[in-house]
Design an enzyme around this catalytic site. Sequence first.
Site, PDB file in Angstrom:
ATOM      1  N   CYS A 139      44.584-114.011 137.363  1.00 45.66           N
ATOM      2  CA  CYS A 139      44.427-115.230 138.155  1.00 45.66           C
ATOM      3  C   CYS A 139      43.883-114.906 139.543  1.00 45.66           C
ATOM      4  O   CYS A 139      44.620-114.458 140.423  1.00 45.66           O
ATOM      5  CB  CYS A 139      45.759-115.972 138.260  1.00 45.66           C
ATOM      6  SG  CYS A 139      45.664-117.473 139.242  1.00 45.66           S
ATOM      7  N   CYS A 142      45.386-116.929 142.393  1.00 49.82           N
ATOM      8  CA  CYS A 142      46.737-116.484 142.777  1.00 49.82           C
ATOM      9  C   CYS A 142      46.679-115.187 143.576  1.00 49.82           C
ATOM     10  O   CYS A 142      47.378-115.022 144.558  1.00 49.82           O
ATOM     11  CB  CYS A 142      47.612-116.227 141.546  1.00 49.82           C
ATOM     12  SG  CYS A 142      47.479-117.448 140.255  1.00 49.82           S
ATOM     13  N   ASP A 143      45.889-114.255 143.124  1.00 53.97           N
ATOM     14  CA  ASP A 143      46.004-112.881 143.641  1.00 53.97           C
ATOM     15  C   ASP A 143      44.801-112.377 144.427  1.00 53.97           C
ATOM     16  O   ASP A 143      44.875-111.312 145.043  1.00 53.97           O
ATOM     17  CB  ASP A 143      46.272-111.922 142.465  1.00 53.97           C
ATOM     18  CG  ASP A 143      47.585-112.256 141.757  1.00 53.97           C
ATOM     19  OD1 ASP A 143      48.516-112.692 142.453  1.00 53.97           O
ATOM     20  OD2 ASP A 143      47.674-112.109 140.527  1.00 53.97           O
TER      21      ASP A 143
END
Length: 316
Positions: A139, A142-143
Amino acid sequence: MNTPEKIKCLIIGSGPAGFTAAIYAARADMSPVLYQGMQPGGQLTTTNEVENFPGYPQGISGPEMMVELETQAKRFDTDVRFGFINKVNFTGPIHKCWTEEGHEIHAETVIISTGASAKYLGLESEQKYLLNGGGVSACAVCDGFFYRGQEVVIVGAGDSACEEAHYLSKLCTKVTMLVRKDDFRASKIMADRVKKTENIIILYNTDTDEVLGDGNGVTGARVKNNVTGEITIIPCTGFFVAIGHTPNTDIFKGYIDLDETGYIKYAQPGTSKTNVAGVFVAGDAADKTYRQAITAAGTGCMAALDAERYLAALEH
Ligand code: NDP
């Protein structure tokens, strides 16, 4: 034969969608029972740090966030159970569900929050640095932030990979994209955007041989050109996998309308309703676009409110 357990609300799945639905349903006196499923806590348990969920200014680890959500759901007496539902029958007014141990539940309402699972390459080295939070991620939204100013690799050639590569290109100095065939699967517009981005380097006909690391974190990727056989080592600190997701919806086939890729279809846009009255869906099981903890939580809230209104209408 055991007598079926009769309940008002069954929640299947324990990601942010399921626990948010549980918090709302429990506070509305629906006495929800929540089955955690195969991966208690859902996909967030494979995320290192969550920095984009509002309300956590310092960030929180994925597993910690899931413990907090579970604690909040239990505070209002959600019955959180280990185990999973492996069979359903949604043909009658009462929704029948069975656990893997054969326990039969008759639920007036069901909230499906079974999520989706990211696909991975299946390399041992990939799994190692995924599970220890050392630089493998599925992701980018997300990261990606953790790799700003660094060099990363992304695998995949679909719309998701293009979108994520483009997202990463704004944060990272260099993004190397590994495409296993000689062309993209993505729509032309998405592929063109990637091709035109200066700091995205595309390697076609390229497979990942190994994710390289120093034991704690990723240091590179060893890749192989599947036409020439040439092996190259690409230095990177982040290795992103964007080769698709599988919605966890198999048990609902034949009862709930799914799209051609297995995602649950909303019967009425803007609600959480499925084609079966009294069965609602929240989170990634119906979402191939946003896939965020916050959107899953939002739809979890919607599903609980829709379930509550459904029960209220039955009683009048
Ligand atoms: P897709 O299934 O469309 O694409 C998966 C990609 O991963 C393919 O390019 C495939 O390669 C590659 N792949 C699969 N397995 C491997 C492997 N083992 N090694 C290397 N590469 C691999 O998934 P997406 O998540 O990209 O998209 C899912 C759906 O969501 C699609 O319908 C897409 O259009 C939609 N979507 C739309 C977006 C938008 O419009 N903004 C954004 C994101 C998704 P190959 O081509 O060789 O098979």
